[in-house]
Design a protein around this motif. Structure first.
Motif, short mmCIF file in Angstrom:
data_model
loop_
_atom_site.label_atom_id
_atom_site.label_comp_id
_atom_site.label_asym_id
_atom_site.label_seq_id
_atom_site.Cartn_x
_atom_site.Cartn_y
_atom_site.Cartn_z
N SER A 23 37.98 65.89 63.29
CA SER A 23 37.32 64.63 62.97
C SER A 23 38.34 63.58 62.59
N ALA A 24 39.48 63.99 62.02
CA ALA A 24 40.50 63.03 61.67
C ALA A 24 41.11 62.39 62.93
N GLN A 25 41.12 63.14 64.03
CA GLN A 25 41.67 62.63 65.27
C GLN A 25 40.65 61.79 66.03
N ARG A 40 41.75 65.85 71.80
CA ARG A 40 42.24 64.52 71.48
C ARG A 40 41.51 63.49 72.32
N ASP A 41 41.42 62.28 71.80
CA ASP A 41 40.82 61.17 72.52
C ASP A 41 41.95 60.35 73.12
N VAL A 42 41.91 60.17 74.44
CA VAL A 42 42.92 59.38 75.13
C VAL A 42 42.20 58.30 75.92
N THR A 64 34.04 60.44 77.29
CA THR A 64 33.10 60.57 76.18
C THR A 64 31.88 59.66 76.38
N SER A 65 32.02 58.58 77.11
CA SER A 65 30.88 57.68 77.35
C SER A 65 29.82 58.32 78.25
N TRP A 66 30.17 59.38 78.96
CA TRP A 66 29.21 60.06 79.83
C TRP A 66 28.22 60.91 79.05
#
Length: 156
Positions: A23-25, A40-42, A64-66
């Protein structure tokens, strides 16, 4: 004298630590966290190393928008997929609402997406390499299968 922790208590502590670091990432929650690591979110893409059925760690991605809020991001054989609560559908909806068509290609392709009517994916070829593949979804009429043939998406 230091108190001894049971294995279960130690595992729970590690799980909490992992959840806290996820959650911190800024990565979204989901059942994938149980079988994926290094999430990770890229730039709006969730990237992680996930276990496949053979126990190997493979790289997986999903936009993630999907996956609309309230749905689950899951690991299916080393692929990140969006699971809607109502339908259980494993393929993500693209930002325009375009869903990738079903087909046997889904067993050996990942990063499946629709872009302006084109089905795009990263598929395994016969040597086990991951290669980019594209086919016009409209070329495959109803009742025909979209298949991965040596890293190429084809209608049969």
């Amino acid at each position: 004298m230091m108190p001894r922790l049971s294995f279960a208590a130690a595992a729970l502590g590690l799980a909490c630590l992992a959840a806290g670091s996820a959650s911190a990432q800024g990565v979204p929650p989901g059942s994938y966290l149980a079988s994926c690591r290094e999430a990770r979110d890229v730039a709006g893409w969730l990237r992680a190393s996930c276990r496949d059925r053979a126990g190997r760690w493979v790289e997986a991605t999903i936009a993630t928008s999907w996956c609309a809020a309230g749905n689950d991001i899951a690991n299916e054989d080393g692929r990140l997929v969006c699971k809607t609560r109502s339908s259980g559908f494993g393929g993500p909806a693209a930002p325009g609402g375009e869903r990738p068509p079903s087909g046997s290609y889904m067993q050996s392709c990942r990063d499946v997406r629709m872009v302006a009517g084109w089905l795009k994916a990263t598929c395994r070829d016969m040597k086990g390499r991951w290669v980019e593949a594209t086919v016009a979804a409209s070329w495959c009429t109803a009742g025909r299968d979209i298949a991965n043939i040596d890293g190429r998406l084809t209608c049969r």
